[in-house]
Design a protein around this motif. Sequence first.
Motif, PDB file in Angstrom:
ATOM      1  N   ALA A  38    -107.945  12.830  24.856  1.00 56.97           N
ATOM      2  CA  ALA A  38    -107.259  11.599  24.447  1.00 56.97           C
ATOM      3  C   ALA A  38    -107.961  10.945  23.260  1.00 56.97           C
ATOM      4  O   ALA A  38    -107.308  10.442  22.338  1.00 56.97           O
ATOM      5  CB  ALA A  38    -107.184  10.633  25.625  1.00 56.97           C
ATOM      6  N   ARG A  39    -109.294  10.967  23.276  1.00 58.61           N
ATOM      7  CA  ARG A  39    -110.034  10.385  22.149  1.00 58.61           C
ATOM      8  C   ARG A  39    -109.788  11.162  20.864  1.00 58.61           C
ATOM      9  O   ARG A  39    -109.680  10.570  19.781  1.00 58.61           O
ATOM     10  CB  ARG A  39    -111.537  10.352  22.466  1.00 58.61           C
ATOM     11  CG  ARG A  39    -111.953   9.266  23.443  1.00 58.61           C
ATOM     12  CD  ARG A  39    -113.456   9.029  23.403  1.00 58.61           C
ATOM     13  NE  ARG A  39    -114.207  10.233  23.772  1.00 58.61           N
ATOM     14  CZ  ARG A  39    -114.530  10.572  25.016  1.00 58.61           C
ATOM     15  NH1 ARG A  39    -114.143   9.805  26.037  1.00 58.61           N
ATOM     16  NH2 ARG A  39    -115.225  11.667  25.253  1.00 58.61           N
ATOM     17  N   TYR A  40    -109.699  12.472  20.964  1.00 59.15           N
ATOM     18  CA  TYR A  40    -109.433  13.259  19.751  1.00 59.15           C
ATOM     19  C   TYR A  40    -108.030  12.962  19.230  1.00 59.15           C
ATOM     20  O   TYR A  40    -107.821  12.846  18.017  1.00 59.15           O
ATOM     21  CB  TYR A  40    -109.607  14.750  20.031  1.00 59.15           C
ATOM     22  CG  TYR A  40    -110.060  15.540  18.829  1.00 59.15           C
ATOM     23  CD1 TYR A  40    -111.330  15.349  18.289  1.00 59.15           C
ATOM     24  CD2 TYR A  40    -109.232  16.480  18.221  1.00 59.15           C
ATOM     25  CE1 TYR A  40    -111.765  16.076  17.181  1.00 59.15           C
ATOM     26  CE2 TYR A  40    -109.660  17.214  17.117  1.00 59.15           C
ATOM     27  CZ  TYR A  40    -110.931  17.006  16.596  1.00 59.15           C
ATOM     28  OH  TYR A  40    -111.343  17.725  15.499  1.00 59.15           O
ATOM     29  N   SER A  41    -107.078  12.824  20.136  1.00 58.17           N
ATOM     30  CA  SER A  41    -105.724  12.451  19.726  1.00 58.17           C
ATOM     31  C   SER A  41    -105.725  11.103  19.011  1.00 58.17           C
ATOM     32  O   SER A  41    -105.048  10.924  17.985  1.00 58.17           O
ATOM     33  CB  SER A  41    -104.798  12.402  20.938  1.00 58.17           C
ATOM     34  OG  SER A  41    -104.620  13.676  21.504  1.00 58.17           O
ATOM     35  N   ASP A  42    -106.498  10.166  19.538  1.00 58.94           N
ATOM     36  CA  ASP A  42    -106.589   8.851  18.907  1.00 58.94           C
ATOM     37  C   ASP A  42    -107.221   8.940  17.521  1.00 58.94           C
ATOM     38  O   ASP A  42    -106.791   8.258  16.581  1.00 58.94           O
ATOM     39  CB  ASP A  42    -107.412   7.902  19.784  1.00 58.94           C
ATOM     40  CG  ASP A  42    -106.699   7.508  21.068  1.00 58.94           C
ATOM     41  OD1 ASP A  42    -105.472   7.703  21.153  1.00 58.94           O
ATOM     42  OD2 ASP A  42    -107.381   7.002  21.983  1.00 58.94           O
ATOM     43  N   GLU A  43    -108.243   9.782  17.390  1.00 58.33           N
ATOM     44  CA  GLU A  43    -108.897   9.925  16.095  1.00 58.33           C
ATOM     45  C   GLU A  43    -107.959  10.577  15.080  1.00 58.33           C
ATOM     46  O   GLU A  43    -107.922  10.187  13.909  1.00 58.33           O
ATOM     47  CB  GLU A  43    -110.183  10.733  16.238  1.00 58.33           C
ATOM     48  CG  GLU A  43    -111.034  10.744  14.989  1.00 58.33           C
ATOM     49  CD  GLU A  43    -112.463  11.208  15.227  1.00 58.33           C
ATOM     50  OE1 GLU A  43    -113.225  11.261  14.253  1.00 58.33           O
ATOM     51  OE2 GLU A  43    -112.810  11.506  16.388  1.00 58.33           O
ATOM     52  N   ALA A  62    -104.719  10.301  15.083  1.00 52.56           N
ATOM     53  CA  ALA A  62    -103.736   9.275  14.731  1.00 52.56           C
ATOM     54  C   ALA A  62    -104.322   8.237  13.778  1.00 52.56           C
ATOM     55  O   ALA A  62    -103.616   7.718  12.897  1.00 52.56           O
ATOM     56  CB  ALA A  62    -103.215   8.605  15.999  1.00 52.56           C
ATOM     57  N   ALA A  63    -105.607   7.953  13.932  1.00 54.32           N
ATOM     58  CA  ALA A  63    -106.257   6.953  13.073  1.00 54.32           C
ATOM     59  C   ALA A  63    -106.311   7.409  11.621  1.00 54.32           C
ATOM     60  O   ALA A  63    -106.423   6.582  10.706  1.00 54.32           O
ATOM     61  CB  ALA A  63    -107.662   6.658  13.589  1.00 54.32           C
ATOM     62  N   THR A 122     -98.634  10.938  13.845  1.00 49.62           N
ATOM     63  CA  THR A 122     -99.752  10.971  14.780  1.00 49.62           C
ATOM     64  C   THR A 122    -100.833  11.938  14.322  1.00 49.62           C
ATOM     65  O   THR A 122    -101.817  12.149  15.022  1.00 49.62           O
ATOM     66  CB  THR A 122     -99.277  11.395  16.181  1.00 49.62           C
ATOM     67  OG1 THR A 122     -98.620  12.672  16.088  1.00 49.62           O
ATOM     68  CG2 THR A 122     -98.307  10.379  16.754  1.00 49.62           C
TER      69      THR A 122
END
Length: 261
Positions: free
Chosen positions: A128-133, A135-136, A143
């Motif tokens: 999930a953190r990698y997905s967030d990164e 997207a950032a 995304t």
Amino acid sequence: MTNERRVLVHRDAQELTGSVAARFITKMIDILDEKPEAHVVLTGGRVGVGILGAINESHARDSIDWARVHVWWGDERWLPVGHEERNDTQADLALLDHVGIPAANVHRYGAPDDATESDDGALDAAAARYSDELAAHAADGSTLPTFEITFLGVGPDGHIASLFPDAPGVREQAATAIAVRNSPKPPPERLSLTLPAINSSERIWLAMAGPDKASALGLALAGASIIEVPAAGAKGVRRTVFFVDEEAAQEVPDNLISQEY
């Protein structure tokens, strides 16, 4: 814009890694002439790391403005930070420690020793953190960043990243990064980009060498089921290139082989 697939055959693995390294340097210079930054996805494995080493050894290495390059990984083994079998550790030793790429531009997957969650939830939280990164660093409404070049290795079973045949990960369509459990190849726990994330790449470069890769390459080019041969599903937005040696190309029809080499 085309969605072209080509097979470029080289005499052996050494010629392959040197050729891909030279092509990468030339392409990155061109991309950075047109764009303020470039996002690249790396892979592990003998050939993938060999390409990074060849880039490092090239006299043209520093022609790339590494300060404007962002690096990601297609997948990672769920092993402690700095473990010799982690893809990012191998990439550091082969290339990243030798060029002027800012630490903030090197986007690593999490590891069990930096997790704050319980053991049961740490792998999913890292995905999930990698997905967030991802997207950032994405453009508005997306995304994912724009991956200019994504390197992939291909296993003898046809897997790419940590998307294995007939496993849940190869079927995932919604997420960008996922937790992988019960991998048929050790270690059993991994993190991986999904096939839709990989296929968002402008260019996908698959590199493979050795006779044990011939069947997987032949099946991928023959249109095998993506569920059974995940490499068959790798298709870049602009171009998909299979860089292979003569041993891996044994089952490739002549009409699919580019005459460039």
